[in-house]
Design an enzyme around this catalytic site. Sequence first.
Site, PDB file in Angstrom:
ATOM      1  N   GLY A 263     -64.960  41.322  27.211  1.00  0.00           N
ATOM      2  CA  GLY A 263     -65.849  42.051  26.308  1.00  0.00           C
ATOM      3  C   GLY A 263     -65.094  42.737  25.187  1.00  0.00           C
ATOM      4  O   GLY A 263     -65.561  42.790  24.044  1.00  0.00           O
ATOM      5  N   ASP A 264     -63.903  43.272  25.495  1.00  0.00           N
ATOM      6  CA  ASP A 264     -63.086  43.890  24.456  1.00  0.00           C
ATOM      7  C   ASP A 264     -62.607  42.851  23.452  1.00  0.00           C
ATOM      8  O   ASP A 264     -62.562  43.110  22.244  1.00  0.00           O
ATOM      9  CB  ASP A 264     -61.886  44.596  25.089  1.00  0.00           C
ATOM     10  CG  ASP A 264     -62.303  45.753  25.977  1.00  0.00           C
ATOM     11  OD1 ASP A 264     -62.958  46.671  25.476  1.00  0.00           O
ATOM     12  OD2 ASP A 264     -61.981  45.726  27.172  1.00  0.00           O
ATOM     13  N   CYS A 265     -62.232  41.667  23.945  1.00  0.00           N
ATOM     14  CA  CYS A 265     -61.809  40.592  23.053  1.00  0.00           C
ATOM     15  C   CYS A 265     -62.945  40.176  22.129  1.00  0.00           C
ATOM     16  O   CYS A 265     -62.760  40.004  20.927  1.00  0.00           O
ATOM     17  CB  CYS A 265     -61.320  39.400  23.874  1.00  0.00           C
ATOM     18  SG  CYS A 265     -60.807  37.985  22.880  1.00  0.00           S
TER      19      CYS A 265
END
Length: 460
Positions: A263-265
């Site tokens: 999700g951060d990527c």
Amino acid sequence: MTAAGRALVVVGDTLLDRDIDGEATRLAPDAPAPVVDIAAERSRPGGAGLAAALAAAQDGREVILVTPLGSDDAARTVRATLTAHGVHLAELPLHGTLPVKTRVRAAGRPLVRLDHGGGTPGEPDAAVCRALGGAAAVLVSDYGRGTAAVLRPLLAAAARRVPLLWDPHPRGAAPVPGTRLATPNAAEARTLAAALPDDPDRPRPDDTSLRADTARAALLARHWHAAAVAVTLGERGVLLARGGSPMLIPPPHTAVGDPCGAGDCLAATAALALADGALPEEALQRAVAAAAAFVADGGAGHPAPSGAPTDPAALAAAVRARGGTVVATGGCFDLLHAGHVGLLESARRIGDCLVVCLNSDTSVRRLKGPGRPLNPAADRATVLAGLGCVDAVAVFEEDTPETLLRTLRPHVWVKGGDYTPDDLPEAAALAEWGGQAVVLPYLDGRSTTALTRRAADVPQ
């Protein structure tokens, strides 16, 4: 100053993530608990720190992280790691200690997670205000620990000037009005929608259908006054709602690996695309492909969590070091067609990364004759790198990539068409390190030459 020269500002709660990896082959004699024989321990920035590191690794744009950091050991570790990855820091004071999350894993699978530490963020100083005031775009990576709430007035002002992407958390603040794109995952969207005032359009919390996800995205966008909400659906991709019909953006390939940090990527890639002027649809297409590649490469638990190496040799070395299979293929790829794509997708499924060895312009000219290539090497490399199945592209000047292969040392060398493995000129080089040449079937009737002939026959 143009947007191209300004920074992506990441705002949010940073953590220190630790992975303890080993093997569990027996139970403890005093309790039915697995005994983990530790083989490796790694630490990395987590939360907003991971998003910032991933953004800094992608396209060369300056990345500034606005986050609370203190003077404890965990904070010092995170500060040094982020600086080494090229992230610029605009710190808030941290009253307390940096949160630390520790995963104990056996055979790559988490057994238990241990959390300790935590604090509250202080007020912003002039450096934080300057960073947000000069941003090309803002990514709010909210992990529910108070940073987004403290900076809410500054974030609301930023949303009126530049694209702002908000990655929300059920315990965090609601996105500010004017948010360009919010990216909850499906579980977060269910929780966040359930907490809204009663609404006749709200699906039941236990409804996990695509129709319910669409309704929640539209409902959240309306209540948050956000331009668009994209619900991330794991291996199914992302569902975007921005008025009118919803859009489902699937990943380019199925990624098998550790999803931690995906999700951060996705948020970091989408925010960079918004900073470059992309529409939400375009930003999410790039982001979904990047997240799939990130998971396939090992996720945040990869030894280099700041982003998969873009240098082909570094990528191959990293995959070999962790016991993965390096696959390479090569060619001119002058006009990419269905035959090429089918070959590349099949090649990627053989191993853990795919490096494309690309003939340079002079090499193509020697092989194909005057008038070729139709597209220069830089354009051909960009098109190939945009495919989700391609992890890196390396250009070589010779007629064959034997010298390059000795650097990459792939486990498998793939060609398509009517070759036999022993006839390939690269076979002798592969034998030096025990590599294997394989031939994959090629879609009949697809070729660059056929495409150019059909194009030439089109009436002007």
